[in-house]
Write an enzyme that holds these catalytic residues in place. Structure first.
Site, PDB file in Angstrom:
ATOM      1  CD  GLU A 158       6.563  -1.743  -8.162  1.00 40.21           C
ATOM      2  OE1 GLU A 158       6.898  -0.879  -7.349  1.00 40.21           O
ATOM      3  OE2 GLU A 158       7.332  -2.233  -9.000  1.00 40.21           O
ATOM      4  CD  GLU A 315       6.382  -0.754 -12.952  1.00 37.58           C
ATOM      5  OE1 GLU A 315       7.432  -0.382 -12.387  1.00 37.58           O
ATOM      6  OE2 GLU A 315       5.254  -0.517 -12.511  1.00 37.58           O
TER       7      GLU A 315
HETATM    8  C1  GAL Z   1       7.994   0.883  -9.651  1.00 40.35           C
HETATM    9  C2  GAL Z   1       6.649   1.521  -9.832  1.00 40.35           C
HETATM   10  C3  GAL Z   1       6.616   2.542 -10.940  1.00 40.35           C
HETATM   11  C4  GAL Z   1       7.857   3.373 -10.909  1.00 40.35           C
HETATM   12  C5  GAL Z   1       9.067   2.489 -11.023  1.00 40.35           C
HETATM   13  C6  GAL Z   1      10.370   3.228 -11.010  1.00 40.35           C
HETATM   14  O1  GAL Z   1       8.204   0.684  -8.303  1.00 40.35           O
HETATM   15  O2  GAL Z   1       5.638   0.586 -10.020  1.00 40.35           O
HETATM   16  O3  GAL Z   1       5.459   3.331 -10.783  1.00 40.35           O
HETATM   17  O4  GAL Z   1       7.880   4.097  -9.725  1.00 40.35           O
HETATM   18  O5  GAL Z   1       9.096   1.618  -9.923  1.00 40.35           O
HETATM   19  O6  GAL Z   1      11.467   2.345 -11.016  1.00 40.35           O
END
Ligand code: GAL
Length: 693
Positions: A158, A315
């Site tokens: 990110e 994610e």
């Molecule tokens: C994203 C990140 C992850 C985790 C996740 C939590 O921003 O890439 O490492 O922190 O959010 O929602």
């Protein structure tokens, strides 16, 4: 352009949907790892992202590398047939880096530095960070570049989530270098930034700083250039890591984007062409009025970044996150609906943050595939069920989403429209984009999200919300599109300034004046909470303007408010096409009706979905056939016309598909049914559905 199909990542010969998560074995002992892979297999996980935050373990002190645990994890995954999306590990530098080089810590706009202890705690222009991170990438890429388990490279994480803008001296120097490359001469910079205003003219490059906090409002040109610079600076880090990986590995390289409502730091239209495949992280944002609509928008925008190629959802959350003021858990079936909305809209890979819920660290109350309570839970059963469903949906992988309408969206317009000192603080770019998107979605229309200036020839209708700064080139693309028979809907506050955000004189909406056949001499924004009535029964908030038709027909007028009797919505025949102008912030229903009418006139076929039904209909099409996704977000059962084989229940559907409340149905359409349905006025529009390319 993205060049690696997500569906072929695991196996070049068989299309598959990938399934997995971020896996952080460094937080656990090896006994737990054995349990992890056993359960991953049970859930049919086939791709996990590792080493995302691995730097401090791999290089505990400068130049002292230790790969023992990572070697073991990769071997274990490989032995169990689970592919690896290997992080370069550069997302968060270890404590020693900024302890030894405090100048690499990021500086805020108020001149204060941020300390070590969170993540991404580095200045994007720091030479020390660049050097040390590339030294790590060299080690990782050399060691694992040809390991058979590694199917994807995951650069950093990110990028720019927390540290996109830095205001330290090193950043200021880098900013000046970027400005010199952009403008060549100070005269050009002064002209672009309008520094004749408030005695801001620069006579020496060294006097230019990053736009840190000022007493009165800062220079808008400088503010926008800082955003462009910051996006490019971080892209430079991505490219440096990617190019180094390529010297050791043929495996595709990507990073996880944040196409989402809460982060706007990077101009992904500039980034996407550098990715081997487009990957995105998406979390439902319960601060928004319509979180699931935003999910659909983000999915369409992500697909747009890959020019229609399927993407990897890198994610999402299985249930609640930990970083919103109130972290709302997902209700029954919601995780499945969210996931299959992504698949419907072009995802060929589904991953979560994270595999096993942490017990320490600031994310310990973030949901995971394997929750704290373990496997005797509904969440775990849902995760296992999803693995089976995605395996069965392998036949969909590689198909492309069928879209009807183009919606213009960009990160640079987002930065510009939301600058301060505008006529009203109530026009927020993303709100306007979401309103237009939601109105189209409510009518069952699938949207391709395109960049300003992107070719529009494949569409019948383009919707352009609040595109404030418009270059001649971008305006020309829209004009030619309409001239040649396309239909366009432009909403207020569009076309006002040129590519340098300089106001176009002679009447608003400047760049689109001729096209829309209107001219406005003054804006009349409304008070907070004020609503005006229109003569067609609509209401409007936020914005009105004194509009003079210059060839356009008036569709509706204000009854009250600051401009009673004045035009609110206009429609203009231009060449062989039609251009609509919405000079007010129409209420949801009226906006949907107007866009519906514009769509029908443009010959876009409607799916027959009734506004407000909460049924989401999307199609994907490929050589193997056409698939209809029906996602019922509502509390009432729904029905939709379809014939074919339903893939979740494995049922034959003959004419009418039943979609129970909260359920998803996916139908492999029988070829006759794969033709588009009739448009809302009853006339068939057989060639109006298309596969985007
Ligand atoms: C994203 C990140 C992850 C985790 C996740 C939590 O921003 O890439 O490492 O922190 O959010 O929602």
């Amino acid at each position: 352009m993205p060049s690696t199909p997500v569906s072929r990542l695991l196996d070049a010969d068989v299309a598959r949907i990938t399934y997995g998560a971020d896996y952080n074995p460094e937080q656990w002992s090896p006994e737990v790892w054995a349990d992890d892979v056993r359960l991953m297999r049970e859930a049919k996980v086939n791709l996990v992202a590792i080493n995302i935050f691995g730097w401090a373990q791999l290089e505990p002190l400068p130049g002292q590398y230790d790969f023992e645990r990572l070697d073991a994890v990769i071997e274990l995954l490989h032995e169990n047939g689970i592919a690896v999306d290997l992080g370069t590990g550069t997302a968060s530098p270890p404590p020693w880096l900024t302890a030894m080089h405090p100048e690499a810590l990021p500086m805020q706009a108020d001149g204060t530095r941020r300390a070590f202890g969170g993540r991404q705690g580095f200045c994007p222009s720091s030479p020390v960070y660049r050097e040390r991170s590339l030294a790590l990438v060299e080690q990782v890429a050399r060691r694992y570049g040809s390991h058979p388990a590694v199917k994807l490279w995951h650069v950093s994480n990110e990028i720019g989530c927390h540290n996109a803008h830095c205001f330290c001296d090193i950043s200021a120097e880098a900013f000046r270098g970027w400005l010199r490359a952009r403008y060549s001469t100070l005269d050009a910079l002064n002209a672009a930034w309008g520094t004749a205003f408030w005695s801001q003219r620069y006579a020496d490059w060294s006097h230019i700083q990053t736009p840190a906090l000022t007493l009165a409002t800062g220079n808008p040109g400088q503010a926008i250039d800082l955003r462009r610079f910051s996006s490019d600076e971080l892209l430079g880090q991505y490219l440096a890591e990617r190019d180094l990986i390529r010297t050791h590995s043929d495996v595709p390289v990507t990073t996880n984007f944040m196409v989402t409502a809460h982060i706007q730091a990077l101009d992904y239209w500039r980034w996407a062409p550098e990715m081997d495949l487009v990957a995105n992280d998406h979390y439902l944002d319960h601060r928004l009025p319509h979180p699931t609509n935003e999910l659909s928008f983000a999915a369409d925008a992500t697909r747009g970044l890959g020019r229609g190629e399927p993407y990897l959802l890198m994610e999402q959350a299985s249930s609640a996150v930990n970083w919103q003021p109130r972290n709302i858990a997902k209700g029954p079936g919601e995780m499945l609906r969210n996931t299959l909305t992504h698949v419907a809209r072009g995802a060929d890979g589904i991953s979560f943050f994270q595999w096993r819920a942490s017990v320490q660290g600031s994310e310990r109350f973030h949901s995971a595939m394997l929750p704290h309570a373990g496997t005797g839970t509904q969440l775990w059963r849902d995760v296992v069920e999803l693995g089976g469903i995605l395996e069965r949906l392998g036949e969909v992988a590689g198909t492309r989403v069928v879209a009807d309408v183009a919606l213009v969206f960009g990160w640079e317009p987002w930065w510009i429209t939301d600058l301060d000192s505008h006529p009203t603080a109530d026009v927020r770019y993303l709100d306007q984009v979401h309103r237009a998107y939601d109105a189209l979605r409510a009518s069952g229309l699938t949207v391709d999200v395109v960049a300003p200036g992107a070719p529009l020839d494949d569409y019948r209708l383009v919707v352009i919300p609040a595109l404030h700064s418009v270059s001649d080139e971008v305006a020309g693309v829209v004009e030619r599109f309409v001239e040649n028979g396309g239909h366009a809907v432009v909403t207020f506050f569009s076309g006002i300034t040129d590519g340098d955000d300089r106001v176009r004189t002679g009447g608003y909406p400047g760049a689109f004046r001729e096209l829309l056949g209107v001219s406005t001499d003054e804006f009349f924004p409304l008070h907070a909470g004020e609503s005006v009535a229109l003569d067609d029964g609509s209401t409007a908030t936020v914005w009105t303007e004194r509009l003079h038709p210059m060839g356009a027909e008036v569709v509706s007028r204000f009854i009250d408010g600051p401009l009673p009797g004045g035009p609110a919505v206009t429609r203009h025949r231009f060449g062989a096409g039609v251009a609509w102008y919405l000079a007010a912030n129409l209420d949801e229903g009226s906006l949907a009706r107007t866009l519906n009418r514009a769509s029908a006139e443009a010959g876009v076929s409607l799916t027959g979905v009734q506004a407000g039904s909460e049924l989401e209909i999307v199609r994907r099409r490929g050589p193997q056939g056409e698939y209809l996704f029906a996602i019922n977000h509502g509390g009432a059962d729904a029905r939709h016309d379809a014939s074919g084989t339903e893939l979740l229940e494995m049922a034959e559907i003959d004419g009418v598909l039943e979609i129970p409340a909260g359920a998803v149905r996916i139908v492999r359409l029988t070829p006759a049914d794969a033709a588009p349905s009739a448009s809302s006025d009853g006339s068939a529009a057989p060639d109006s559905l298309k596969v985007t390319s």
